[in-house]
Every structure is written in structure tokens, then in C-alpha cells.
Design an enzyme around this catalytic site. Structure first.
Site, PDB file in Angstrom:
ATOM      1  N   LYS A   1       0.834  -1.219   0.000  1.00  0.00           N
ATOM      2  CA  LYS A   1       0.000   0.000   0.000  1.00  0.00           C
ATOM      3  C   LYS A   1       0.860   1.257   0.000  1.00  0.00           C
ATOM      4  O   LYS A   1       0.665   2.161  -0.815  1.00  0.00           O
ATOM      5  CB  LYS A   1      -0.914   0.009   1.233  1.00  0.00           C
ATOM      6  CG  LYS A   1      -1.915  -1.125   1.296  1.00  0.00           C
ATOM      7  CD  LYS A   1      -2.812  -1.017   2.511  1.00  0.00           C
ATOM      8  CE  LYS A   1      -2.055  -1.080   3.821  1.00  0.00           C
ATOM      9  NZ  LYS A   1      -1.346  -2.352   4.040  1.00  0.00           N
TER      10      LYS A   1
ATOM     11  N   GLU B   1       1.818   6.587  11.563  1.00  0.00           N
ATOM     12  CA  GLU B   1       2.985   6.076  10.842  1.00  0.00           C
ATOM     13  C   GLU B   1       4.159   5.842  11.793  1.00  0.00           C
ATOM     14  O   GLU B   1       4.273   6.483  12.834  1.00  0.00           O
ATOM     15  CB  GLU B   1       3.415   7.088   9.774  1.00  0.00           C
ATOM     16  CG  GLU B   1       2.467   7.178   8.596  1.00  0.00           C
ATOM     17  CD  GLU B   1       2.537   5.947   7.727  1.00  0.00           C
ATOM     18  OE1 GLU B   1       3.346   5.899   6.797  1.00  0.00           O
ATOM     19  OE2 GLU B   1       1.764   4.999   7.979  1.00  0.00           O
ATOM     20  N   ARG B   2       5.037   4.943  11.393  1.00  0.00           N
ATOM     21  CA  ARG B   2       6.279   4.755  12.140  1.00  0.00           C
ATOM     22  C   ARG B   2       7.198   5.944  11.889  1.00  0.00           C
ATOM     23  O   ARG B   2       7.187   6.535  10.820  1.00  0.00           O
ATOM     24  CB  ARG B   2       6.976   3.460  11.704  1.00  0.00           C
ATOM     25  CG  ARG B   2       6.113   2.216  11.879  1.00  0.00           C
ATOM     26  CD  ARG B   2       6.731   1.016  11.171  1.00  0.00           C
ATOM     27  NE  ARG B   2       5.870  -0.153  11.259  1.00  0.00           N
ATOM     28  CZ  ARG B   2       4.886  -0.432  10.408  1.00  0.00           C
ATOM     29  NH1 ARG B   2       4.644   0.401   9.405  1.00  0.00           N
ATOM     30  NH2 ARG B   2       4.156  -1.507  10.552  1.00  0.00           N
TER      31      ARG B   2
END
Length: 475
Positions: free
Chosen positions: A163, A189-190
Site C-alpha cells: 500500500k 505512521e512509524r
């Protein structure tokens, strides 16, 4: 009539990201109103009112970490929702949910307009229909699931099917073809992913026309819950005030739902189906209904949506999909076969795939491609058990062409060039259509399948076939 003076209260209880505040003797702040805590940390602590517990006490959700917060600390009501700075000064910057700069650069200039993140969606009568195609240069998307300019599209897939890579490729493609502003919302998000995206956009030259808004995985659920609204508010400013088209990229919208579920549990609400919050449909609608084209200017949303355990019947997935114009479904089976991008041609769809919008030829070719691949899928069990020799001559021809179509619809991406060693390809729609037409008409029946794997146009595949370089790295 004079406006009441914003109230002052004190912290009554702290339960992780949820804080109870006593406003005894004062007018209670309204729901979604911002509260500011006076404490001994350098940065102020921002809360958002989510519930009135009784005549004096409200319950708020923190947008920053509450470590070190004590009972009795003074809390000031602002009299307004959370507001963020907007303007051209944000271009090229990375900010958080409150609008604070997080890229290590200079602070934003003083005097920027402040806009509340909670705003009503445009009225239906003011909206423009999304009928223009946003051409991406990705063959399988442009052919089978065209993205609407000024509409909402999403990529659905489980963990590890690509993705984020597709979203990154769309950003890269935008540098060449899209004249507008892009706003990227990193929801949950990381930190590593955020740093990689910032570096990639800086190197590609697209950062100067972009705003990055992050609510990272290590931040409280309140920040991850509201970061999408912050990004949308900035996008609306460029659409409404600057009269510019805006590309809004969100990765990952499932984590927006997840953060809302965490907040709901912390607020003490009873869970709904599969443990999600009872307000799931309302929260998803609140985000998506503001994404619209107004006055000839558009906000085009492209989202990544994680599908938990590859279960497309999950309530979060179905709630998000009900608002979309285009659905791109990523398949784990195709990813396992090395068919990248791993877009499922049978489950992906778009409201624009209509002869009145894309034209008769595009629609006819797309339907014939789907029909051939669907027939191949039906015959796979027979092929596995008895072998392809047991099929009729007609079915063998359909299978051969379907396998060639599957391979032609793969392509190398620019953002993966460093890992694969293959230069990226961006393919115009007319070249995609001519390539699929050639395969369907039988021009490629005698070609090696590998000649069509990971190429751009059909001419490139023809050169590979003529040069005998059919290996092409096919799995």
C-alpha cells in the site's frame, strides 16, 4: 450580547490520555472545544473536550503525552476548537496535529491565519461532480480502477502487500503531471517511514509544493485521531482561499479508526461490533464528507487502508469503502506471485469506469481484460488437478492471454528502483490501452510470458522479445 469569558478549571483525574477537569462555578466548555493546561513542561498541553460528566466536570482527550501531569493543575478553556496555522508558509514543512513544526527547521512566521480543524462539510448544492480522471501512469489502476479528480480513492490491503509503495509512487508521478498542492497525512505512521518520506520528497523536488502532517505511532491516540482533520483543514485552505487543486494523501486511514476506538474505550463508551467504537460510522463520515470539489477547485483524496487479517468484511473497512469513488484492492496472492503492483483486477472498481466517462474503447478493453482474467481464475482448479492440456483449445487460448495480461499489467516503480535495479516506468493511458488490445487480439500469443513482465509499454516488450531477453526476472 457579550461573549462569556472562557472558563478556568483544575485537573481532577488523569487516566493516560484522558483527563477529567473540574470547572465548578464556571460555564462548562462545549464539546470539541480546546483546553490548555498550565504545567511545568516547556510546551503547553492541549486537550479536547469529549464528554460532560456532570454539571461541573468535563472529560477531555490529550493531544500530547500527559506524563508528569498532576492533579490540581490549572486548565484554561479557549472558547474555540483546536486551530492550526494555514498559509503558503507551510509548504515544504512537516508539522504535527497542533500545527507545531517537527522537521527541525525554523518556526513558522507570526501572524498566519488560524483555522479550526472542526468545520462543516460543503453543502451538496455547492459540490462539483468528480468526472475527470486523475491519470497516474500506473497501468492497472488507470485501466481498471481510474481515479477521479476531486473524488476519493483508496488502496485496501493487508500487511506487506504494498500500500505505502503505491502511495509513494503516486507522489512521485505527481511531480511530473500534477500542477497543484499536495498534503500528506501520516496517521499512526512509524517514525522511520516519516523520515524516509521526508527525505524522498526532498530529493525528488516535490517537497516545495507539499505539506506533511504527522501523528506518529508513538503519539497519544488523540493526536492520531485528529491528524487527518488537521491535514484536511490545510487542504481546504488551499482549495477555498488560494483556488488551487489539492492532492490529499492519507496513510493509513485504518489507524484513524483505530485511534478513535482507543479514545472511545478510554472515555468509557461501550464497544460496538467487533470491539469498534459505537461512533465508527459518524467519525469516518466526518472525515470523508469534507473531501469535495467546490467552485471548480478540487481536493482529490488517495488513501491507504490496512485490512486487518485480510478480512474485507471488517466493520472499519466497510465503513470507509462506503464513501469512496474508486477502490483499489491489493491481493496477497498476487504479491506472492511477484505481480507488482499487486492490484486485484476483479475486486478493484471505480465509478468512472463507464463508457460515458472513459469512452467506449477504454470501457470495452477493461471489460475484456476482466473477463479473460476471471475465466482464468475459474479454470485454475482444473489446471492444478488435471493440467492445462485437458482444457479445450478455446480455454487454453483464454488462459494464455490472461496470463500475458497479468504480466503486462505489472510495472517497475521509480520508488523501488534502488531495491530492484529496474528503472521506473510511467505509462500513458493510451499506451496501456494499445498494449492490452494487442494481447487480446492475439498479437502476443507466441511471445514468452516473461517478455511482458515488468515492462512499460508493449513496444518495450516487443523489443525484449525480439532481442531474446525473455527472462526479465520473472518469478
Amino acid at each position: 450580547m457579550a461573549q462569556p469569558t472562557p472558563a478556568t478549571g483544575k485537573v481532577l483525574a488523569v487516566r493516560g490520555a484522558v483527563v477529567d477537569i473540574d470547572f465548578e462555578g464556571a460555564v462548562l466548555p462545549q464539546l470539541d472545544e480546546a483546553l490548555v493546561v498550565e504545567w511545568d513542561q516547556p510546551a503547553p498541553l492541549l486537550l479536547e473536550v469529549q464528554a460532560h460528566l456532570d454539571a461541573h466536570v468535563v472529560r477531555g482527550v490529550a493531544l500530547q503525552a500527559t506524563a508528569g501531569l498532576r492533579r490540581g493543575e490549572r486548565v484554561h478553556a479557549t472558547g474555540a476548537p483546536i486551530s492550526v496555522a494555514v498559509g503558503e508558509a507551510l509548504l515544504g514543512r512537516l508539522i504535527d496535529v497542533t500545527g507545531a513544526v517537527r522537521d527541525g527547521g525554523a518556526p513558522l512566521p507570526e501572524g498566519l491565519p488560524q483555522v479550526p480543524i472542526h468545520r462543516p462539510a460543503p453543502a451538496l448544492g455547492e459540490r462539483n461532480a468528480a468526472t475527470a480522471i486523475f491519470e497516474t501512469g500506473i497501468k492497472v489502476i488507470d485501466l481498471l480502477s481510474p481515479l477521479p479528480r476531486g473524488g476519493k480513492a483508496a488502496m485496501f490491503g493487508g500487511a506487506g502487500v504494498g500500500k505505502t509503495v503505491v502511495v509513494m509512487e503516486l507522489i512521485h508521478a505527481m511531480v511530473q503531471s500534477y500542477q497543484g498542492i499536495s498534503v500528506f497525512a501520516g496517521i499512526g505512521e512509524r517514525s522511520r517511514e516519516g523520515h524516509e518520506l521526508l527525505t524522498e520528497m526532498r530529493q525528488s523536488g516535490v517537497l516545495a509544493h507539499s505539506v506533511l502532517v504527522y501523528g506518529q505511532m508513538n503519539e497519544p491516540p488523540g493526536a492520531r485521531w485528529r491528524v487527518g482533520l488537521t491535514a484536511l483543514t490545510i487542504a481546504e485552505y488551499f482549495r477555498d482561499q488560494k483556488r488551487q487543486n489539492v492532492l490529499l494523501l492519507m496513510d493509513n486511514v485504518f489507524r484513524f479508526v483505530q485511534a478513535g476506538s482507543e479514545v472511545s474505550g478510554l472515555l468509557g463508551r461501550l464497544p460496538s461490533r467487533v470491539g469498534y467504537q459505537p461512533t465508527l460510522a459518524t467519525e469516518v463520515a466526518m472525515l470523508h464528507e469534507r473531501i469535495a470539489s467546490v467552485g471548480g477547485q478540487s481536493v482529490t483524496a488517495i488513501e491507504a487502508v490496512y485490512v486487518p487479517a485480510d478480512d474485507f468484511t471488517d466493520p472499519a473497512v466497510t465503513a470507509i469503502s462506503s464513501h469512496l469513488d474508486s477502490m483499489i484492492v491489493l491481493s496477497r496472492a498476487m504479491a506472492a506471485e511477484g505481480m507488482y503492483p499487486a492490484v486485484d483486477p476483479l475486486r478493484s472498481s471505480s465509478i468512472l469506469l463507464d463508457p460515458a466517462v472513459v469512452g467506449d474503447e477504454h470501457y470495452r478493453i477493461a471489460e475484456q481484460v476482466r473477463e479473460a482474467i476471471a475465466r482464468y481464475m475459474e479454470l485454475q482448479d482444473i489446471i492444478s488437478l488435471l493440467g492445462i492440456e485437458e482444457l479445450s483449445a478455446r480455454d487454453r487460448l483464454v488462459v494464455a492471454r490472461a496470463r500475458r495480461l497479468q504480466r503486462f499489467l505489472t510495472q517497475p516503480f521509480s520508488v523501488t528502483e534502488a531495491f530492484t535495479g529496474k528503472p521506473g516506468r510511467s505509462v500513458p493511458l493510451k499506451d496501456t490501452l494499445s498494449g492490452c488490445r494487442a494481447i487480446l487480439d492475439g498479437e502476443c500469443d507466441k511471445w514468452a510470458e516473461s517478455s511482458l513482465y515488468m515492462v512499460g509499454t508493449i513496444d518495450e516488450a516487443r523489443q525484449r522479445e525480439a532481442g531474446g531477453d525473455g527472462a526479465g526476472g520473472q518469478p
